[in-house]
Design a protein around this motif. Structure first.
Motif, PDB file in Angstrom:
ATOM      1  N   MET A   1      83.008 -80.295   2.942  1.00 20.34           N
ATOM      2  CA  MET A   1      82.295 -79.557   3.852  1.00 20.34           C
ATOM      3  C   MET A   1      80.927 -79.809   4.136  1.00 20.34           C
ATOM      4  N   ASN A   2      80.251 -80.220   3.043  1.00 16.14           N
ATOM      5  CA  ASN A   2      78.873 -80.466   3.032  1.00 16.14           C
ATOM      6  C   ASN A   2      78.405 -81.201   4.167  1.00 16.14           C
ATOM      7  N   THR A   3      79.343 -81.902   4.920  1.00 18.22           N
ATOM      8  CA  THR A   3      78.913 -82.797   5.989  1.00 18.22           C
ATOM      9  C   THR A   3      78.925 -81.903   7.167  1.00 18.22           C
ATOM     10  N   LEU A   4      79.221 -80.632   7.221  1.00 20.42           N
ATOM     11  CA  LEU A   4      78.969 -79.653   8.405  1.00 20.42           C
ATOM     12  C   LEU A   4      77.915 -79.039   8.228  1.00 20.42           C
ATOM     13  N   VAL A   5      76.988 -79.201   7.235  1.00 13.16           N
ATOM     14  CA  VAL A   5      76.133 -78.217   6.832  1.00 13.16           C
ATOM     15  C   VAL A   5      74.797 -78.684   7.912  1.00 13.16           C
ATOM     16  N   ASN A   6      74.116 -77.643   8.491  1.00 13.35           N
ATOM     17  CA  ASN A   6      73.146 -78.009   9.559  1.00 13.35           C
ATOM     18  C   ASN A   6      73.275 -79.438  10.223  1.00 13.35           C
ATOM     19  N   LYS A   7      74.242 -79.445  11.023  1.00 14.40           N
ATOM     20  CA  LYS A   7      74.149 -80.602  12.074  1.00 14.40           C
ATOM     21  C   LYS A   7      74.065 -80.078  13.323  1.00 14.40           C
ATOM     22  N   VAL A   8      73.196 -80.884  14.090  1.00 13.65           N
ATOM     23  CA  VAL A   8      73.193 -80.541  15.623  1.00 13.65           C
ATOM     24  C   VAL A   8      73.606 -81.949  16.298  1.00 13.65           C
ATOM     25  N   HIS A   9      74.706 -81.894  17.437  1.00 13.29           N
ATOM     26  CA  HIS A   9      74.866 -82.678  18.225  1.00 13.29           C
ATOM     27  C   HIS A   9      74.660 -82.434  19.587  1.00 13.29           C
ATOM     28  N   LEU A  10      73.568 -83.248  20.500  1.00 10.36           N
ATOM     29  CA  LEU A  10      73.340 -82.827  21.758  1.00 10.36           C
ATOM     30  C   LEU A  10      73.425 -84.092  22.710  1.00 10.36           C
ATOM     31  N   ILE A  11      73.749 -83.666  23.893  1.00  5.00           N
ATOM     32  CA  ILE A  11      73.719 -84.697  24.986  1.00  5.00           C
ATOM     33  C   ILE A  11      72.922 -84.311  26.197  1.00  5.00           C
ATOM     34  N   GLY A  12      71.749 -84.860  26.568  1.00 11.98           N
ATOM     35  CA  GLY A  12      71.284 -84.361  27.657  1.00 11.98           C
ATOM     36  C   GLY A  12      70.102 -85.204  28.177  1.00 11.98           C
ATOM     37  N   ARG A  13      69.171 -84.878  28.939  1.00 13.34           N
ATOM     38  CA  ARG A  13      68.281 -85.848  29.586  1.00 13.34           C
ATOM     39  C   ARG A  13      66.734 -85.403  28.870  1.00 13.34           C
ATOM     40  N   LEU A  14      65.980 -86.575  28.788  1.00 16.39           N
ATOM     41  CA  LEU A  14      64.621 -86.109  28.262  1.00 16.39           C
ATOM     42  C   LEU A  14      63.839 -85.640  29.284  1.00 16.39           C
ATOM     43  N   GLY A  15      62.951 -84.566  29.136  1.00 15.64           N
ATOM     44  CA  GLY A  15      61.893 -83.935  30.040  1.00 15.64           C
ATOM     45  C   GLY A  15      60.809 -84.333  30.122  1.00 15.64           C
ATOM     46  N   MET A  16      60.620 -85.455  29.001  1.00 16.56           N
ATOM     47  CA  MET A  16      59.253 -86.021  28.946  1.00 16.56           C
ATOM     48  C   MET A  16      59.238 -87.208  28.207  1.00 16.56           C
ATOM     49  N   ASN A  17      58.401 -88.230  28.477  1.00 16.44           N
ATOM     50  CA  ASN A  17      58.067 -89.405  27.662  1.00 16.44           C
ATOM     51  C   ASN A  17      57.911 -88.922  26.209  1.00 16.44           C
ATOM     52  N   PRO A  18      58.282 -89.685  25.198  1.00 20.16           N
ATOM     53  CA  PRO A  18      57.877 -89.261  23.940  1.00 20.16           C
ATOM     54  C   PRO A  18      56.283 -89.326  23.740  1.00 20.16           C
ATOM     55  N   GLU A  19      56.057 -88.179  22.799  1.00 21.07           N
ATOM     56  CA  GLU A  19      54.198 -88.515  22.301  1.00 21.07           C
ATOM     57  C   GLU A  19      54.645 -88.679  21.086  1.00 21.07           C
ATOM     58  N   VAL A  20      53.610 -89.801  20.752  1.00 21.90           N
ATOM     59  CA  VAL A  20      53.867 -90.615  19.516  1.00 21.90           C
ATOM     60  C   VAL A  20      52.604 -90.527  18.665  1.00 21.90           C
ATOM     61  N   ARG A  21      52.586 -89.999  17.541  1.00 21.79           N
ATOM     62  CA  ARG A  21      51.547 -90.047  16.616  1.00 21.79           C
ATOM     63  C   ARG A  21      51.554 -90.737  15.574  1.00 21.79           C
ATOM     64  N   THR A  22      50.681 -91.568  14.840  1.00 22.74           N
ATOM     65  CA  THR A  22      50.639 -92.257  13.553  1.00 22.74           C
ATOM     66  C   THR A  22      49.719 -91.677  12.830  1.00 22.74           C
ATOM     67  N   PHE A  23      50.160 -91.046  11.672  1.00 19.59           N
ATOM     68  CA  PHE A  23      49.319 -90.473  10.689  1.00 19.59           C
ATOM     69  C   PHE A  23      48.538 -91.505   9.557  1.00 19.59           C
ATOM     70  N   GLU A  24      47.741 -91.043   8.792  1.00 18.24           N
ATOM     71  CA  GLU A  24      46.843 -91.648   8.018  1.00 18.24           C
ATOM     72  C   GLU A  24      47.714 -92.609   6.945  1.00 18.24           C
ATOM     73  N   ASN A  25      48.857 -92.115   6.593  1.00 19.53           N
ATOM     74  CA  ASN A  25      49.730 -92.381   5.686  1.00 19.53           C
ATOM     75  C   ASN A  25      50.909 -93.800   6.078  1.00 19.53           C
ATOM     76  N   LYS A  26      50.322 -94.124   7.669  1.00 18.79           N
ATOM     77  CA  LYS A  26      51.192 -94.892   8.248  1.00 18.79           C
ATOM     78  C   LYS A  26      52.414 -94.414   9.117  1.00 18.79           C
TER      79      LYS A  26
END
Length: 113
Positions: A1-26
Motif C-alpha cells: 500500500m505504500n506505493t499509493l502514498v502521495n502519488k499524483v498522475h496528471l495529463i495536460g498541456r504546458l502553459g509555459m516554457n520551463p524556467e530553468v535554474r542551476t544552483f551553486e551546487n550544480k
C-alpha cells in the motif's frame, strides 16, 4: 500500500516554457505550469469546461530533459508527488505554495504537437 502514498498522475498541456535554474551546487531545477481540463454538466444540463493549473517542479536530469524538449502547449503525462512549502515574498508576506515534484514525465502527441 505504500506505493499509493502521495502519488499524483496528471495529463495536460504546458502553459509555459520551463524556467530553468542551476544552483551553486550544480543542481538544476525546472519550473513550469500544467493545465488539466475538467468538464461537467451544470444544473441546466449545459456542458461546462474548466482548466485547472498545476505548478510542476523537476530536478536534475528531469529538469535538463524538460529544458531541452518541453515547450508551451506540449501535452505531457506526469508522475510525481505533492509538496507544500512556505516562503516570504518580496513584500514580506508569508505565502504557501503547493507544487507537483516530478518523478517521471512522458511527452504525448505527435512530433509537432
Amino acid at each position: 500500500m505504500n506505493t499509493l502514498v502521495n502519488k499524483v498522475h496528471l495529463i495536460g498541456r504546458l502553459g509555459m516554457n520551463p524556467e530553468v535554474r542551476t544552483f551553486e551546487n550544480k543542481n538544476t531545477m525546472a519550473r513550469m505550469s500544467l493545465a488539466t481540463d475538467a468538464s461537467y454538466r451544470d444544473s441546466d444540463g449545459k456542458k461546462v469546461q474548466e482548466a485547472h493549473w498545476h505548478t510542476l517542479v523537476a530536478w536534475g536530469s528531469n529538469a535538463k530533459i524538460a529544458e531541452k524538449y518541453l515547450k508551451k502547449g506540449k501535452e505531457i503525462a506526469v508522475l510525481g508527488k505533492l509538496v507544500n512549502r512556505s516562503y516570504t515574498d518580496k513584500e514580506g508576506n508569508k505565502r504557501t505554495a503547493t507544487e507537483v515534484h516530478v518523478n517521471e514525465f512522458k511527452m504525448l502527441g505527435g512530433k509537432e504537437d
